[in-house]
Each structure stands twice: as C-alpha cells, then as structure tokens.
Design a protein around this motif. Structure first.
Motif, PDB file in Angstrom:
ATOM      1  N   GLY A  78      10.553   6.286  -4.858  1.00 34.15           N
ATOM      2  CA  GLY A  78      11.595   5.335  -4.515  1.00 34.15           C
ATOM      3  C   GLY A  78      11.395   4.854  -3.091  1.00 34.15           C
ATOM      4  O   GLY A  78      10.266   4.580  -2.655  1.00 34.15           O
ATOM      5  N   PRO A  79      12.476   4.759  -2.289  1.00 38.35           N
ATOM      6  CA  PRO A  79      12.319   4.285  -0.911  1.00 38.35           C
ATOM      7  C   PRO A  79      11.873   5.373   0.064  1.00 38.35           C
ATOM      8  O   PRO A  79      11.640   5.090   1.233  1.00 38.35           O
ATOM      9  CB  PRO A  79      13.736   3.807  -0.551  1.00 38.35           C
ATOM     10  CG  PRO A  79      14.634   4.687  -1.359  1.00 38.35           C
ATOM     11  CD  PRO A  79      13.902   4.944  -2.661  1.00 38.35           C
ATOM     12  N   LEU A  80      11.756   6.615  -0.412  1.00 39.54           N
ATOM     13  CA  LEU A  80      11.495   7.753   0.467  1.00 39.54           C
ATOM     14  C   LEU A  80      10.007   8.092   0.508  1.00 39.54           C
ATOM     15  O   LEU A  80       9.369   8.274  -0.533  1.00 39.54           O
ATOM     16  CB  LEU A  80      12.278   8.970  -0.027  1.00 39.54           C
ATOM     17  CG  LEU A  80      12.176  10.250   0.802  1.00 39.54           C
ATOM     18  CD1 LEU A  80      12.869  10.069   2.146  1.00 39.54           C
ATOM     19  CD2 LEU A  80      12.790  11.423   0.038  1.00 39.54           C
ATOM     20  N   THR A  81       9.453   8.197   1.707  1.00 39.60           N
ATOM     21  CA  THR A  81       8.075   8.651   1.894  1.00 39.60           C
ATOM     22  C   THR A  81       8.078   9.907   2.750  1.00 39.60           C
ATOM     23  O   THR A  81       8.688   9.926   3.826  1.00 39.60           O
ATOM     24  CB  THR A  81       7.210   7.580   2.560  1.00 39.60           C
ATOM     25  OG1 THR A  81       7.114   6.437   1.701  1.00 39.60           O
ATOM     26  CG2 THR A  81       5.803   8.098   2.841  1.00 39.60           C
ATOM     27  N   LEU A  82       7.403  10.950   2.281  1.00 28.55           N
ATOM     28  CA  LEU A  82       7.218  12.171   3.046  1.00 28.55           C
ATOM     29  C   LEU A  82       5.798  12.191   3.594  1.00 28.55           C
ATOM     30  O   LEU A  82       4.836  12.001   2.838  1.00 28.55           O
ATOM     31  CB  LEU A  82       7.447  13.404   2.174  1.00 28.55           C
ATOM     32  CG  LEU A  82       8.805  13.534   1.480  1.00 28.55           C
ATOM     33  CD1 LEU A  82       8.864  14.831   0.681  1.00 28.55           C
ATOM     34  CD2 LEU A  82       9.950  13.457   2.475  1.00 28.55           C
ATOM     35  N   SER A  83       5.670  12.418   4.901  1.00 31.35           N
ATOM     36  CA  SER A  83       4.364  12.489   5.552  1.00 31.35           C
ATOM     37  C   SER A  83       4.205  13.847   6.218  1.00 31.35           C
ATOM     38  O   SER A  83       5.177  14.404   6.748  1.00 31.35           O
ATOM     39  CB  SER A  83       4.226  11.383   6.606  1.00 31.35           C
ATOM     40  OG  SER A  83       4.424  10.105   6.037  1.00 31.35           O
ATOM     41  N   PHE A  84       2.983  14.374   6.228  1.00 33.02           N
ATOM     42  CA  PHE A  84       2.735  15.721   6.743  1.00 33.02           C
ATOM     43  C   PHE A  84       1.266  15.851   7.093  1.00 33.02           C
ATOM     44  O   PHE A  84       0.408  15.143   6.566  1.00 33.02           O
ATOM     45  CB  PHE A  84       3.117  16.773   5.686  1.00 33.02           C
ATOM     46  CG  PHE A  84       2.546  16.491   4.313  1.00 33.02           C
ATOM     47  CD1 PHE A  84       1.346  17.055   3.914  1.00 33.02           C
ATOM     48  CD2 PHE A  84       3.198  15.628   3.442  1.00 33.02           C
ATOM     49  CE1 PHE A  84       0.807  16.777   2.659  1.00 33.02           C
ATOM     50  CE2 PHE A  84       2.665  15.342   2.184  1.00 33.02           C
ATOM     51  CZ  PHE A  84       1.468  15.914   1.787  1.00 33.02           C
ATOM     52  N   ASP A  85       0.975  16.767   8.009  1.00 34.78           N
ATOM     53  CA  ASP A  85      -0.405  17.018   8.402  1.00 34.78           C
ATOM     54  C   ASP A  85      -1.056  17.988   7.422  1.00 34.78           C
ATOM     55  O   ASP A  85      -0.401  18.890   6.887  1.00 34.78           O
ATOM     56  CB  ASP A  85      -0.459  17.609   9.809  1.00 34.78           C
ATOM     57  CG  ASP A  85      -0.083  16.594  10.877  1.00 34.78           C
ATOM     58  OD1 ASP A  85      -0.261  15.381  10.634  1.00 34.78           O
ATOM     59  OD2 ASP A  85       0.382  17.020  11.952  1.00 34.78           O
ATOM     60  N   VAL A  86      -2.341  17.800   7.213  1.00 35.55           N
ATOM     61  CA  VAL A  86      -3.141  18.702   6.390  1.00 35.55           C
ATOM     62  C   VAL A  86      -4.249  19.280   7.260  1.00 35.55           C
ATOM     63  O   VAL A  86      -4.972  18.538   7.933  1.00 35.55           O
ATOM     64  CB  VAL A  86      -3.753  17.969   5.175  1.00 35.55           C
ATOM     65  CG1 VAL A  86      -4.634  18.908   4.369  1.00 35.55           C
ATOM     66  CG2 VAL A  86      -2.652  17.373   4.306  1.00 35.55           C
TER      67      VAL A  86
END
Length: 283
Positions: free
Chosen positions: A207-215
């Motif tokens: 939907g409108p939500l994006t989760l971003s994270f380091d790998v």
C-alpha cells in the motif's frame, strides 16, 4: 495505557503494556495496520494480559512488534513463540521524549534478552530503533525480528539485489510470487505460508507504506539467510495442526525484517533500525 504521537496526516498509537506494540498507524484518516477488532477497539482499549502456550493459544492482537529469531521448538537456541509472556505480550515500560516513545521489556529468562523499541514520528513516516541486550550471565546468540501485520488483499513489492527467494513455511502452500527485474512481487492470495528473501535490497512496500532497512552483506541471517520475510494467512475451517494448531483470524500480510544473528556476551547489544515512509504528510 495508550500513547499517541501525531504529526500532520499521521497518528501513531502505541500500547507499552502489550509487548511494546505499535498498534495503530493512521494515515490521512485510514488505518494501515491490521489489528484484531474482537480484542481492541478503535482507541486501542482492550484486555491486555501475558499469553503463553502453543501457537494455537496465541492471542494475536496485531500491529507491529519485535521477537527474537530463530524461531523453533528444538532447543534453547530457538524461540518457541508466539505466544510468549514476556517479549511478545508482557508489559513494557515507556518513556516519552517529544516525538519519541521508548518502550523497554522486562528481562526474559528464557532468551536472556531485554528488548528496547524506540519509535519516532517523522514528517514522512516513522522510525523504529530496536535493541536486544543480553541481561543474563551467559553468552547468547539471537537476531532481532520485527513483525508488521497489515490487512490482507494487497500486493507486496520488494527490492532485490539478486533474484534469491526461498520458501520457508507452507502451512497450506507456498505463496506464489514473480521476479520482475530487480523487484519481487507477491500478489494477494489465500494461502498460509512464508517466503524468505535472502536477495533483498533493503526495502519492501505494501500500500502506501514502505519499510527500509540496512542489510549486512557479511552477516549471518536466520531462515536461509533472509533479512526480509513475507508471511500470508487467511481464515481456515479448522486450525492447522502442522503449525501448532495456528488458527488465522483474518486475511493478514506480515512484513518481517530481521537483523543478523549476533553472539552476545553478558551486557552486549544488537541493534536494528527500520524506516517506515509514506507519501509526505501534510502539516
């Protein structure tokens, strides 16, 4: 007690007493997270109580929470939840400092961990800063595992560094997916199962939500090396015996972000930061 954070078009509702959960993300008047309406009203009021037992005994309130990984039932180095009466459903303390709420669990005797979840509201979303500390006198080895539950029926899109996707759980089957260039696409479907994404580029959208994270390219991740996992479920005519009598209450999508497995001496910590972004909220 419910704690609310508001900025522009965004309102976050947190319930420290219920496993330090983020239980509401209301964006432009629309609720983005899934939560169990049979257990909680729109003001997040309900009966909060620690919960233990088999997976079929889990009281699934919904929302966003943090667990230890790897999950399993074969020994002390695996977390046999949910349910879990300390980290998942036990009371956390809360400290409010402006736009940030920091919630801290009690020490968990089984894993040796104490969790801290710091959530900050931003102009375009929110940030979760997660920490696990070894508060036991023994070395332990765990990964942080954050689980965001959303109402099912939508499309999951995730960025890929390489086309590496694995089947992790097939309760009623393995979720179907396609790889479109550098993107993983998981369509809406009635299945109970989970995919792991070892090749994640560090972002996933629903939907409108994006989760971003380091790998961490040198890190060792649980579940076949998966920093990102996608779980789908839908109601069934009877509980799934193969999954500890799990009884899905609704169509749910879980976006699950994991940190690397980390050996922790007493007093040591491991950390994971997740940035949740939305189309910029009006102020």
């Amino acid at each position: 007690m419910v704690t609310w954070l508001e900025r522009g078009d965004l309102r976050l509702g947190l319930v420290p007493e219920l496993g330090g959960r983020l239980l509401s993300v209301r964006y432009r008047g629309t609720e983005l997270l899934w939560r169990n309406a049979e257990l909680l009203d729109d003001d997040l009021r309900g009966e909060y109580a620690p919960n233990s037992g088999r997976m079929g005994d889990w009281v699934n309130y919904g929302g966003d929470k943090t667990w230890p990984a790897p999950q399993g039932w074969d020994g002390p180095d695996q977390w046999p939840g949910p349910p879990d009466p300390v980290l998942d459903s036990g009371p956390y303390t809360a400290d409010v400092d402006g736009d940030t709420v920091t919630m801290t669990s009690a020490p968990d005797p089984r894993t040796g961990l104490r969790f801290t979840r710091a959530i900050t509201i931003l102009d375009d979303g929110y940030e979760l800063r997660l920490q696990a500390m070894n508060v036991s006198p023994r070395p332990v080895r765990w990964a942080l595992w954050n689980v965001t539950q959303l109402p099912g029926g939508g499309l999951v899109t995730a960025g890929l560094r390489r086309p590496d996707v694995v089947a992790l759980v097939a309760g009623t089957g393995t979720p179907e997916y396609t790889v479109d260039g550098d993107r993983l696409v998981v369509p809406a479907q009635d299945v109970v199962g989970k995919l792991g994404v070892p090749g994640t580029a560090g972002w996933v959208t629903y939907g409108p939500l994006t989760l971003s994270f380091d790998v961490d390219p040198a890190g060792e991740y649980p579940d076949g090396g998966s920093p990102l996992e996608i779980w789908l479920e839908h109601p069934l005519p009877e509980p799934l015996a193969s999954l500890g009598d799990l009884d899905p209450p609704a169509r749910i999508v879980e976006l699950e972000v994991l940190g690397p497995l980390t050996s922790l001496e007493p007093g040591a910590t491991t950390n994971l930061t997740i940035r949740a972004t939305l189309p910029r909220a009006r102020s």
